[in-house]
Enzyme design. Structure first.
Site, PDB file in Angstrom:
ATOM      1  N   GLN A 238      -0.881 -20.937  30.456  1.00 46.98           N
ATOM      2  CA  GLN A 238      -0.698 -22.289  30.975  1.00 46.98           C
ATOM      3  C   GLN A 238       0.780 -22.667  31.022  1.00 46.98           C
ATOM      4  O   GLN A 238       1.232 -23.353  31.948  1.00 46.98           O
ATOM      5  CB  GLN A 238      -1.489 -23.275  30.107  1.00 46.98           C
ATOM      6  CG  GLN A 238      -1.854 -24.564  30.780  1.00 46.98           C
ATOM      7  CD  GLN A 238      -3.039 -25.257  30.125  1.00 46.98           C
ATOM      8  OE1 GLN A 238      -3.995 -25.575  30.793  1.00 46.98           O
ATOM      9  NE2 GLN A 238      -2.977 -25.502  28.824  1.00 46.98           N
ATOM     10  N   GLU A 241       2.708 -21.717  34.258  1.00 46.01           N
ATOM     11  CA  GLU A 241       2.594 -22.651  35.381  1.00 46.01           C
ATOM     12  C   GLU A 241       3.440 -23.893  35.124  1.00 46.01           C
ATOM     13  O   GLU A 241       4.054 -24.443  36.043  1.00 46.01           O
ATOM     14  CB  GLU A 241       1.134 -23.006  35.617  1.00 46.01           C
ATOM     15  CG  GLU A 241       0.305 -21.815  36.075  1.00 46.01           C
ATOM     16  CD  GLU A 241      -0.994 -22.198  36.732  1.00 46.01           C
ATOM     17  OE1 GLU A 241      -1.049 -23.262  37.392  1.00 46.01           O
ATOM     18  OE2 GLU A 241      -1.966 -21.432  36.612  1.00 46.01           O
ATOM     19  N   GLU A 242       3.472 -24.351  33.883  1.00 45.87           N
ATOM     20  CA  GLU A 242       4.293 -25.512  33.547  1.00 45.87           C
ATOM     21  C   GLU A 242       5.770 -25.229  33.807  1.00 45.87           C
ATOM     22  O   GLU A 242       6.496 -26.059  34.370  1.00 45.87           O
ATOM     23  CB  GLU A 242       4.092 -25.884  32.073  1.00 45.87           C
ATOM     24  CG  GLU A 242       4.985 -27.031  31.615  1.00 45.87           C
ATOM     25  CD  GLU A 242       4.708 -27.464  30.184  1.00 45.87           C
ATOM     26  OE1 GLU A 242       5.504 -28.263  29.654  1.00 45.87           O
ATOM     27  OE2 GLU A 242       3.699 -27.010  29.589  1.00 45.87           O
ATOM     28  N   ARG A 243       6.216 -24.045  33.413  1.00 46.22           N
ATOM     29  CA  ARG A 243       7.634 -23.705  33.565  1.00 46.22           C
ATOM     30  C   ARG A 243       8.011 -23.512  35.027  1.00 46.22           C
ATOM     31  O   ARG A 243       9.090 -23.935  35.458  1.00 46.22           O
ATOM     32  CB  ARG A 243       7.954 -22.474  32.723  1.00 46.22           C
ATOM     33  CG  ARG A 243       7.947 -22.787  31.243  1.00 46.22           C
ATOM     34  CD  ARG A 243       7.823 -21.574  30.331  1.00 46.22           C
ATOM     35  NE  ARG A 243       7.691 -22.025  28.945  1.00 46.22           N
ATOM     36  CZ  ARG A 243       7.322 -21.260  27.937  1.00 46.22           C
ATOM     37  NH1 ARG A 243       7.037 -19.972  28.150  1.00 46.22           N
ATOM     38  NH2 ARG A 243       7.224 -21.747  26.710  1.00 46.22           N
ATOM     39  N   ALA A 246       8.368 -26.853  36.579  1.00 42.98           N
ATOM     40  CA  ALA A 246       9.662 -27.465  36.261  1.00 42.98           C
ATOM     41  C   ALA A 246      10.753 -26.993  37.211  1.00 42.98           C
ATOM     42  O   ALA A 246      11.645 -27.757  37.587  1.00 42.98           O
ATOM     43  CB  ALA A 246      10.052 -27.145  34.815  1.00 42.98           C
TER      44      ALA A 246
END
Length: 386
Positions: A238, A241-243, A246
């Site tokens: 997860q 995808e967050e990085r 960003a």
């Protein structure tokens, strides 16, 4: 990455939405310290923005990640960092594991309304003593009969004061700290769940962020995402995808800030010429534009890896690291060229000077990105415990 006309239409649609539905309200929402998440998310859900790469079976468009990447880039048209962050939590931080690993019953109950915008999601990983050191979290979910009983606290939780559910990482057993944690969907209206007052942050003021407390909160075991004990690996997936989110969400913002600074320096005069005429200024702005283009190329390479199902941990960590550092470079350099005007609270550069500082902290600090890269490259020193 080869983008088509369809990709460009996806991005244009998001830019139009931001310009009509978000930017006119940014000053009001920044001042209030919160925005109407459910109202805004429902509008986004109707247009499909919250489920571009989510399965059609659960209300998504079922497109590959490259199309979603275009909508994320479109968020760069926003006049603040807080609203894009809240949207990113909904699409790229609190729901990817649910979409990938959750059972159908759980996905129908929570992923579907998250995609339509009927339910607001938040992600519960960080704690007061455990931010980047995810394996050190202390929140527990103890099995009792057919339930998990949750105790602990989560800190810096975006969307938390408006959220309907949390994707919670908690310790569910003894043993190896990388194999004793699980991801669990926790409805935020359950007895024992409470939040602090909204946190008074340096930036991203329009995004509601608070501490969340769990006092003997009972959650049915069926709310477990995937397998018990796999929470840490799921969260690492997860995080990728967050990085990448960003990286992609900031690219157009970077370009806009440089363009705004160019325009201001073209109109501002000193010592018989415009500020832009000074070589030190236009050279620096050219250098910053070059850095943004290099980051964009890295982001596109990450997107291509995602579409092809390749492991992008190393590259995403590099891109995330570069994003945080470039955000600081751009806002600091541009603010300098605005002079005293740049020091005003409501200046667009000072807005992002505050908002972008989080990029080197949230989703894994710069130092964690460096550690990941070093570990993958085999250059991380090994230390023996004394």
């Amino acid at each position: 990455m080869e983008y088509t006309e369809e990709h460009r239409k996806m991005k244009s649609a998001m830019v139009k939405f931001v310009e009509t539905e978000i930017n006119p309200h940014v000053p009001e929402w920044e001042k209030a310290g919160i925005f109407p998440a459910r109202e805004l998310f429902k509008k986004m859900g109707k247009l499909g923005f919250l489920g571009v790469n989510k399965p059609e079976k659960f209300g998504g468009m079922g497109l590959d990640y490259s199309y979603h990447a275009m909508t994320v880039e479109g968020l760069g048209a926003c006049d603040c960092g807080g609203i894009p962050m809240a949207i990113g939590v909904q699409t790229d931080m609190a729901t990817p594991a649910l979409a990938k690993f959750g059972n159908d019953e759980l996905r129908y109950e929570y992923l579907v309304p998250a995609i339509t915008g009927e339910k607001v999601a938040c992600i519960g990983v960080s704690e007061p003593h455990a931010g980047s050191d995810v394996a050190s979290i202390r929140t527990t979910a103890e099995k009792r009969g057919g339930d998990y009983v949750i105790n602990g606290t989560k800190m810096w939780i975006t969307n938390s004061t408006q959220a309907d559910f949390m994707c919670l990482l908690a310790t569910t057993s003894e043993g190896n700290r990388h194999r004793n944690k699980s991801l669990i969907v926790v409805p935020m209206n359950l007895p024992g769940v409470s939040t602090s007052e909204r946190l008074d942050k340096l930036g991203q003021r329009s995004s509601d962020t608070a501490q969340v407390f769990f006092d003997n909160v009972r959650v049915p075991k069926r709310y477990l995402i995937g397998e018990e004990g796999m929470g840490f690996p799921y969260q690492m997936v997860q995080f990728q995808e967050e990085r990448l989110w960003a990286v992609l969400s900031n690219l157009d913002s970077f370009d806009r800030l440089i363009k705004k600074t160019e325009d201001y320096c073209r109109d501002r005069a000193a010592f018989g010429q415009t500020i832009l005429d000074f070589q030190v200024v236009h050279f620096r702005l050219a250098e910053l534009r070059t850095e943004v283009e290099a980051l964009r190329a890295m982001g596109e390479k990450c997107v291509e890896s995602m579409v092809r199902g390749k492991d992008m941990t190393r590259l995403a960590s590099m891109a995330k690291l570069k994003t945080g550092r470039l955000a600081r470079e751009i806002t600091d350099s541009c603010l300098q060229y605005w002079g005293a005007m740049g020091f005003m609270w409501d200046n667009p550069i000072s807005q992002f000077y505050r908002d972008f500082r989080l990029a080197s902290i949230g989703g894994g600090a710069d130092e964690v990105m460096l550690s990941i890269i070093s570990k993958i490259d085999g250059t991380l020193p090994s230390f023996k415990k004394k």
